[in-house]
Write an enzyme that holds these catalytic residues in place. Structure first.
Site, PDB file in Angstrom:
ATOM      1  N   GLY A 162       0.816  -1.207   0.000  1.00  0.00           N
ATOM      2  CA  GLY A 162       0.000   0.000   0.000  1.00  0.00           C
ATOM      3  C   GLY A 162       0.848   1.255   0.000  1.00  0.00           C
ATOM      4  N   SER A 163       0.402   2.247   0.762  1.00  0.00           N
ATOM      5  CA  SER A 163       1.025   3.576   0.707  1.00  0.00           C
ATOM      6  C   SER A 163       2.440   3.633   1.251  1.00  0.00           C
ATOM      7  CB  SER A 163       0.148   4.585   1.454  1.00  0.00           C
ATOM      8  OG  SER A 163      -1.109   4.720   0.816  1.00  0.00           O
ATOM      9  N   THR A 164       2.899   2.580   1.944  1.00  0.00           N
ATOM     10  CA  THR A 164       4.293   2.591   2.413  1.00  0.00           C
ATOM     11  C   THR A 164       5.264   2.562   1.242  1.00  0.00           C
ATOM     12  OG1 THR A 164       4.269   0.180   2.651  1.00  0.00           O
ATOM     13  CG2 THR A 164       3.740   1.482   4.610  1.00  0.00           C
ATOM     14  N   LEU A 165       4.785   2.297   0.023  1.00  0.00           N
ATOM     15  CA  LEU A 165       5.663   2.289  -1.151  1.00  0.00           C
ATOM     16  C   LEU A 165       5.783   3.668  -1.800  1.00  0.00           C
ATOM     17  CD1 LEU A 165       7.143  -0.216  -2.442  1.00  0.00           C
ATOM     18  CD2 LEU A 165       5.548   0.030  -4.343  1.00  0.00           C
TER      19      LEU A 165
END
Length: 575
Positions: free
Chosen positions: A294-297
């Site tokens: 998810g948004s951790t990338l």
């Protein structure tokens, strides 16, 4: 005079008598030659057959090496125990004695009798790892053909706290999972042997001179810090329970050396209890399980654009009207924000903003940076079953895949892999090689991006935990923190499940000079809250706050700068 028996007066023909005499002499010659051959020329055969009647070779077990944490605290140790064995052909006991022995061994008379009937076997275990008092009572019975053998049983003082990392051994003290399996050759050692002479009752009456001493297993010092391991396990377990989650995992890294200081999973199990070793509990999810980050990338997408000099932190990106159409698909932001800087795209976790940044650069640029950051390859820590994740080759990307990949969809990672990737931002653009063993010195890493890009992204990640960001709950009193939240739908049957989420947070502190990187993943929270900033970020805060103080890391921020969490205005990342 008595009449002579006619049979006694018969004479054997001289030719037949000579043949019979020759056959008898030949038979005696063969027997004499065979005796000479066996007793003079080939004595080993008779000696071997004789030795089988009275000589035995006893195995001398090797003591398995200890496993300790980085400070010498015991995590696994083998303790001596006694096992009862029988030499079935030497067993002599009455029915009453057999019933008495069966009672001591916790067996039925029928079960014991079945084992003793294996007359073709010279050795058979009756009971493994017997309690000392029960073993002493067996000796007192003085039964022929029954003896005790010294063995070792593995004991784990930390119990479930480090169970997934250490793994366990089988009843023969051989590694089956985790570190115990990965370093079996080093820990196990080599058993020895000793020849003995037994009497007809199976009792040892003399020890032979033929002794081969066992080679003891070597000790193993892990990179784990037991204090941080206990802390991480406690906070993770509490969070999984509080949110009614299916599972969870946490990883704590030393950002300077790449050492794994703590690694815990939930649900857990006690490795000292064999009945609890079920596959669902023994799996080390932090290393072997994959999920979409998810948004951790998103920080890696922005880093690729910064490296390509397509944007700067203050560059503006138009996210209105709150969605972006790519082909026949629509990417949306739940809370349209209009014009944002690149830094604000990270702070507010805008899918539209990061997708536009990704589509503005050659797809090869993003793929190369992700590959250099370790995505798509296993972390190479030597743990059994460690996963490498999935990163498709950029030549097969369609525009929609390039866009969704920018915010962590269409790629799979392990939590350990994700934590390692964030060492790029904590370590001036260098990817740290990880280790589960204690290191005496840092190992050179692989450059992924420039130090300037790493510092710029780390500054953006600091805004995520500040008011207006998605991880205000990740703040730590007295320390500057940088990190990123992630919330992603789970894939079930090839489709995204509408109400199943993976919540995550990866961060570092102190942000001025990062010492620790902590990654948290909560799988399927079910009690209403599922955003990474609400579910995973508080675990990060609790763990890293106490860990930094335990390690006596100097403060880098005023001790009264925590911003209160306003749940009404708290930002949430786009899912």
């Amino acid at each position: 005079m008595r009449p002579v028996n006619p049979a006694l007066s018969l004479r054997l023909p001289i030719g037949r008598a000579r043949v019979l005499l020759a056959l008898m002499l030949a038979g005696f010659a063969v027997l004499t030659g065979r005796a000479l051959y066996l007793q003079v020329l080939d004595r080993e055969f008779l000696q071997h057959e004789g030795a089988l009647r009275y000589a035995r070779s006893l195995e001398l077990s090797a003591h398995r090496g200890r496993i300790t944490d980085r400070n010498g605290e015991l995590l696994a140790i083998s303790t001596p125990v006694e096992s009862v064995f029988a030499s079935p052909q030497d067993v002599r006991m009455s029915a009453a004695q057999r019933r008495q022995l069966a009672a001591l061994l916790g067996m039925t008379d029928a079960q014991l009798l079945q084992r003793l009937q294996a007359k073709t076997r010279g050795f058979v275990y009756l009971k493994r790892h017997l309690a000392p008092d029960a073993a002493a009572r067996v000796v007192q019975l003085r039964l022929s053909g029954i003896g005790l053998r010294r063995e070792y049983k593995r004991y784990y003082p930390a119990g479930e706290v480090a169970s997934h990392l250490l793994g366990f051994t089988d009843i023969d003290d051989r590694g089956q999972e985790g570190i115990e399996l990965a370093y079996e050759d080093r820990l196990a050692g080599q058993p020895g042997s000793r020849s003995v002479i037994r009497d007809r009752l199976g009792r040892v009456i003399e020890a032979g001179d033929n002794v081969r001493l066992p080679v003891e297993g070597r000790d193993l010092a892990l990179s784990i810090d037991s204090r941080l391991q206990y802390l991480a396990h406690r906070e993770l377990k509490a969070a999984v329970k509080a949110h009614g989650a299916k599972a969870g995992a946490i990883v704590v890294l030393d950002s300077r050396t790449g050492e794994v200081l703590a690694l815990a999973n939930a649900p857990d199990y006690d490795p000292n209890t064999r009945a609890l070793r079920t596959p669902g509990r023994t799996r080390n999810r932090a290393i072997t399980d994959l999920f979409e980050p998810g948004s951790t990338l998103k920080p890696f997408t922005v880093a690729a654009a910064l490296e390509a000099r397509l944007v700067r932190p203050e560059s503006q990106v138009q996210t209105a009207p709150g969605y972006l159409v790519v082909g026949d698909r629509r990417i949306r932001d739940a809370h349209p924000a209009g014009l944002l800087t690149v830094s604000q795209v990270i702070q507010r976790s805008s899918n539209v903003g990061v997708a536009k940044i990704a589509l503005a650069m050659p797809r090869e640029n993003l793929w190369q940076l992700l590959t250099r950051a370790g995505f798509g390859t296993a972390p190479q820590v030597g743990f059994p079953g460690e996963a490498g994740g999935r990163l498709r080759d950029f030549e097969r990307w369609r525009p929609i895949e390039q866009a969704t990949l920018s915010y962590g969809h269409g790629i799979s990672v392990s939590l350990l892999q994700l934590a390692r990737a964030y060492t790029v931002f904590s370590g001036d653009g260098v990817l740290q090689p990880l280790s589960l063993l204690r290191r005496d010195a840092a190992v050179a890493g692989a450059p992924v991006m420039s130090a300037g890009t790493a510092h710029a992204v780390r500054t953006m990640l600091e805004t995520v935990v500040q008011p207006g960001g998605t991880a205000v709950r990740a703040q730590v009193m007295g320390y500057r923190v940088a990190g990123k939240t992630g919330t992603a739908h789970k894939l079930e049957g090839g489709r995204y499940a509408p109400n199943s989420y993976v919540s995550s947070f990866v961060g570092m502190a102190p942000a001025s000079d990062p010492r620790l990187v902590v990654a948290v993943m909560i799988d399927e929270p079910t009690k209403g809250q599922y955003y990474g900033g609400v579910v995973a970020a508080p675990v990060f805060s609790a763990v890293i706050s106490e860990a930094l103080r335990t390690m006596q890391v100097p403060l880098d921020a005023p001790t009264m700068t925590l911003q209160p969490v306003d749940t009404a205005t708290e930002a949430k990342e786009e899912v």
